[in-house]
Write a protein that holds these residues in place. Structure first.
Motif, short mmCIF file in Angstrom:
data_model
loop_
_atom_site.label_atom_id
_atom_site.label_comp_id
_atom_site.label_asym_id
_atom_site.label_seq_id
_atom_site.Cartn_x
_atom_site.Cartn_y
_atom_site.Cartn_z
N THR A 369 100.71 3.21 27.11
CA THR A 369 101.77 4.22 27.08
C THR A 369 103.06 3.63 27.62
O THR A 369 103.07 2.99 28.67
CB THR A 369 101.39 5.45 27.94
OG1 THR A 369 100.12 5.94 27.54
CG2 THR A 369 102.43 6.55 27.82
N SER A 374 109.55 7.97 28.83
CA SER A 374 109.19 9.36 29.15
C SER A 374 110.20 9.96 30.12
O SER A 374 110.82 9.26 30.93
CB SER A 374 107.79 9.41 29.76
OG SER A 374 106.84 8.87 28.86
N LYS A 429 90.91 15.61 30.76
CA LYS A 429 91.79 16.08 29.69
C LYS A 429 92.04 17.58 29.76
O LYS A 429 93.07 18.06 29.29
CB LYS A 429 91.19 15.71 28.33
CG LYS A 429 91.27 14.23 28.00
CD LYS A 429 90.72 13.96 26.61
CE LYS A 429 90.91 12.51 26.21
NZ LYS A 429 90.40 12.23 24.84
N GLU A 441 102.27 13.03 32.89
CA GLU A 441 102.12 12.06 31.81
C GLU A 441 100.69 11.61 31.62
O GLU A 441 100.38 10.94 30.62
CB GLU A 441 103.03 10.87 32.05
CG GLU A 441 104.51 11.20 32.08
CD GLU A 441 105.01 11.79 30.78
OE1 GLU A 441 104.60 11.30 29.71
OE2 GLU A 441 105.80 12.75 30.84
N LYS A 443 98.29 13.30 30.68
CA LYS A 443 97.75 13.89 29.44
C LYS A 443 98.07 13.04 28.23
O LYS A 443 97.36 13.10 27.21
CB LYS A 443 98.27 15.31 29.28
CG LYS A 443 99.77 15.42 29.02
CD LYS A 443 100.22 16.87 28.95
CE LYS A 443 99.61 17.57 27.74
NZ LYS A 443 100.03 18.99 27.64
N TYR A 444 99.12 12.24 28.32
CA TYR A 444 99.49 11.37 27.19
C TYR A 444 98.90 9.96 27.34
O TYR A 444 98.98 9.17 26.39
CB TYR A 444 101.01 11.27 27.09
CG TYR A 444 101.67 12.60 26.85
CD1 TYR A 444 101.42 13.33 25.68
CD2 TYR A 444 102.51 13.15 27.80
CE1 TYR A 444 102.01 14.57 25.47
CE2 TYR A 444 103.11 14.39 27.60
CZ TYR A 444 102.86 15.09 26.44
OH TYR A 444 103.43 16.32 26.22
#
Length: 446
Positions: A369, A374, A429, A441, A443-444
């Motif tokens: 990521t 972000s 999750k 973040e 969750k991403y």
């Protein structure tokens, strides 16, 4: 000869983690410290370093926001910052010694040496106990090149009265990188020399390379594949000869050897007690007992297992104390222990590295990521940030987490909880995170 139930040598976090629960359980405990109670972490390691980092963090954060709502310049006053650092350090020895005394622990300042399997000599006096626990930590390794003996080390950096204009840090580990970032944000010209192309080997190699780039962007001259061949002290400072063939000479007002640390076992008398040791320290089993003399324990950085981190010393000490009270009742579990390099930005990791997971033959994917893109990082004008999470989808678990970027040192604690407590990936999750936060973040990342 005075007799105790347990003698603990070393008054830092490791020694305290052993001595305190034993005293609370009614055992007669003696705690011996060579210099000052408190240990490396609060006196000349983690805490003073992090106090100095406070000034560096403030300067960097303000500089990043220039033109985005801030104007003017903030700078470090080194003398004031050092006084701030000492406000945390100075009270520690007396407070720690009093805390041990309040628990009924006998404390002693002096150099301890084993003179038998159950006997310790301290400055001419002898003491005995059925169990002895060695918690003496590590000391800086000398730089094995001409002129390298006696070079300034981390303790010397933490004691600088004034900040030199040009500084060279030799090494590619925690100390070299953290001090380089502090010194750079405080206004010094900084060069970091590492002998190979790989730095911070405990961390994800993709992220360490990103940290090298972040360090260079901050103005630190990071030189890889630059082994030091010699050190010369000059009238104005230091001359460092480096490169595979010694082809480069660098000048600085001050240079620091940050190439690593070794177990502080010299003069401890291990042979007299039948204690096996090696290059990595005292050989111990999972119960923190000496493999050659089970009545002697070794805890913390002096032991030859576990990462050299304060929380690790603490859990090892708790395990040693438990086994002294109830033999063979506890073993150390190193699952999911987080580690952080407090650079700017910080680098953190918990669980398995990608190479570890491959070696174990695990079925996993790596989720990468871009944190710098972000909101929680962009609002601070952070240029560098990345997460790499090792996920075992069929097993419904997170194997490892590796993060570079603002607040990485806090985010990694969430992953450490998940990994150590084996919280299923599906449950993670389902978690609802506060927004807008760095933690959101996650969750991403999964």
């Amino acid at each position: 000869m005075k007799k105790y139930d347990v003698i603990v040598v070393g008054g830092g976090p490791a020694g305290g983690a052993v001595a305190a629960p034993l005293a609370e359980a009614g055992r007669r405990v003696m705690l011996i410290e060579a210099r000052a109670f408190g240990g490396v972490c609060p006196l000349s390691g983690c805490n003073p370093k992090k106090a100095l980092m406070s000034g560096a963090e403030a300067v960097r954060a303000a500089s990043a926001m220039l033109g985005s709502g801030l104007s003017g310049r903030v700078s470090v006053d080194w003398a004031d910052l050092m006084r701030f650092k000492q406000s945390f350090v100075d009270p520690v020895p007396a407070k720690a010694r009093k805390a041990y005394g309040d628990k009924g622990i006998d404390t002693r300042i002096g150099s301890a040496r084993l003179v038998g399997p159950h006997e310790v000599a301290v400055d001419g006096e002898s003491f005995s106990a059925p169990h002895i626990c060695l918690c003496v930590g590590q000391k800086p390794s000398p730089l094995p090149v001409p002129g390298g003996e006696g070079m300034p080390v981390s303790d010397d950096f933490l004691s600088l009265k004034t900040l030199p204009r040009r500084i060279i840090f030799i090494g590619g580990g925690f100390i070299a990188f953290e001090f380089a970032h502090i010194a750079r944000q405080a206004g010094a010209e900084v060069t970091l020399l590492n002998r190979s192309d790989r730095v911070l080997r405990q961390f994800d190699p993709v992220l360490t390379q990103e940290l090298v780039e972040a360090s260079r962007a901050a103005g630190i001259d990071v030189r890889l594949n630059a082994p030091v061949q010699g050190v010369e002290q000059t009238a104005s400072g230091y001359r460092i000869i480096c490169g595979e063939r010694g082809e480069t000479a660098l000048k600085a007002d001050m240079a620091f050897n940050c190439t690593g640390r070794t177990a502080a076992i010299d003069g401890l008398g291990l042979d007299a007690a039948g204690v096996e040791y090696g290059q990595d320290g005292i050989a111990v089993n999972s119960r923190m007992q000496s493999v050659s003399n089970p009545d002697i324990y070794a805890v913390g950085d002096v032991a030859d297992q576990g990462p050299a981190l304060t929380p690790v010393a603490t859990i090892q000490g708790q395990v040693a104390a438990a086994n002294i009270l109830h033999p063979n009742s506890a073993q150390v579990d190193y699952t999911g222990i987080p580690g952080v390099c407090f650079t700017l930005p910080p680098l953190a990791g918990a669980g398995l590295l990608e190479s570890d997971a491959k070696q174990l033959g695990l079925d996993f994917t790596v989720r990468e990521t871009d944190l710098a893109g972000s909101f929680s990082w962009k609002r601070l004008n952070e240029r560098f940030g990345k997460a790499r999470i090792l996920i075992d989808e069929p097993g419904d678990r997170i194997l490892g987490a590796h993060i570079l970027g603002h607040n990485a040192e806090e985010i990694i604690n969430l992953f450490a909880l998940v990994i150590r407590q084996e919280i299923p990936l599906s449950r993670v999750k389902e978690t609802v995170w506060a927004y807008p936060t760095c933690g959101y973040e996650l969750k991403y990342m999964l």
